[in-house]
Design a protein around this motif. Structure first.
Motif, mmCIF file in Angstrom:
data_model
loop_
_atom_site.group_PDB
_atom_site.id
_atom_site.type_symbol
_atom_site.label_atom_id
_atom_site.label_comp_id
_atom_site.label_asym_id
_atom_site.label_seq_id
_atom_site.Cartn_x
_atom_site.Cartn_y
_atom_site.Cartn_z
ATOM 1 N N ARG A 72 0.753 -1.318 -0.070
ATOM 2 C CA ARG A 72 0.084 -0.146 -0.076
ATOM 3 C C ARG A 72 0.901 1.158 0.043
ATOM 4 O O ARG A 72 0.365 2.236 -0.563
ATOM 5 C CB ARG A 72 -1.053 -0.152 1.052
ATOM 6 C CG ARG A 72 -1.944 -1.168 1.121
ATOM 7 C CD ARG A 72 -2.810 -1.044 2.491
ATOM 8 N NE ARG A 72 -3.493 -0.009 2.721
ATOM 9 C CZ ARG A 72 -4.017 0.196 3.971
ATOM 10 N NH1 ARG A 72 -3.735 -0.716 4.979
ATOM 11 N NH2 ARG A 72 -4.466 1.482 4.072
ATOM 12 N N LEU A 93 -6.650 -1.698 -0.503
ATOM 13 C CA LEU A 93 -5.497 -1.366 -1.370
ATOM 14 C C LEU A 93 -6.449 -0.596 -2.556
ATOM 15 O O LEU A 93 -5.604 0.520 -3.091
ATOM 16 C CB LEU A 93 -5.015 -2.560 -1.971
ATOM 17 C CG LEU A 93 -3.786 -2.520 -3.149
ATOM 18 C CD1 LEU A 93 -2.735 -1.696 -2.871
ATOM 19 C CD2 LEU A 93 -3.425 -3.888 -3.657
ATOM 20 N N ASP A 96 -6.593 2.871 -1.493
ATOM 21 C CA ASP A 96 -5.367 3.496 -1.580
ATOM 22 C C ASP A 96 -4.985 3.989 -3.076
ATOM 23 O O ASP A 96 -4.551 5.197 -3.294
ATOM 24 C CB ASP A 96 -4.045 2.821 -1.064
ATOM 25 C CG ASP A 96 -4.352 2.528 0.468
ATOM 26 O OD1 ASP A 96 -4.747 3.563 1.104
ATOM 27 O OD2 ASP A 96 -3.845 1.989 0.939
#
Ligand SMILES: *Cc1c(COP(=O)(O)O)cnc(C)c1O
Length: 220
Positions: A72, A93, A96
């Motif tokens: 990440r 993820l 992000d």
């Protein structure tokens, strides 16, 4: 050059409509350049540092696919340069990636990676995790990611029947997601599966995108 011949021989085996990502991890830029000069435009890397180091040294019309496990804290380095992240394996993820993409005002294409192999070491979502993500009220808020399909890696085995079952399962997952969550999304069309040892089975099971490295780069 032998690698250009290997690539041409492989391309002749691939039906039209199936894309080839040449997996260039560990290969030097001159080698990638040789394949670029013979017409190849899609390359895949599995390490962030390696992709980010090679990308500026090679022509700007290369499509860089990120195929490895993505940490990440490294999303920000590839968000500006990747044309497709194959390895979204958690909702965190994906969020992000959305956050970093928003910062640079760039919509980033992604595939959902599913865990289809028997090895525990391989990454990926299962059906329940994918559904809880796509049905979450937070998901439609993610305006800077574009989910284009699914990716999976089969078990590393000589047992072709087993590999076929795993790819067939991934195809079913793809179709069910398309019918349930991506009916109105023409971009949701990629089924990324098939590597050196299993690409022929992957093609038979409906792959739209192969990720192949070693059979191109091995000598003779
Ligand atoms: C290395 C790698 C490939 C290519 O594998 P080969 O066996 O060299 O063709 C494909 N996908 C992923 C995720 C990889 O890490």
């Amino acid at each position: 050059m032998i690698i250009q011949m290997n690539l041409q021989n492989l391309i002749h085996e691939i039906p039209t409509g199936v894309k080839l990502v040449v997996v260039s991890k560990t290969q030097p830029v001159q080698t990638i350049r040789a394949l670029y000069d013979s017409g190849q435009r899609m390359f895949g890397e599995n390490k962030v540092q390696e992709l980010v180091a090679k990308q500026p040294q090679l022509p700007g019309d290369i499509e860089w696919h990120f195929i490895g496990h993505l940490q990440r804290n490294k999303v920000k380095f590839i968000a500006p340069v990747t044309s497709l992240i194959h390895s979204i394996d958690s909702f965190k993820l994906l969020k992000d990636v959305n956050k970093e993409a928003e910062k640079i005002c760039r919509k980033v294409n992604c595939l959902l990676q599913f865990h289809i192999a028997s090895e525990e070491t391989k990454f990926g979502l299962d059906w329940e995790e994918a559904v809880s993500m796509l049905a979450s009220p937070e998901y439609p808020e993610l305006k800077f990611v574009n989910i284009c399909g699914v990716m999976g890696m089969a078990t590393f085995t000589e047992n072709q029947e087993r590999v076929r079952q795993e790819f067939s399962h991934l195809h079913t997952v793809f179709q069910r997601l398309k019918e349930t969550y991506f009916k109105e999304s023409p971009d949701f069309k990629e089924l990324s599966m098939g590597m050196t040892n299993d690409y022929l089975v992957a093609i038979e099971e409906g792959s739209t995108m192969l990720r192949i490295g070693s059979m191109i780069f091995r000598p003779g």
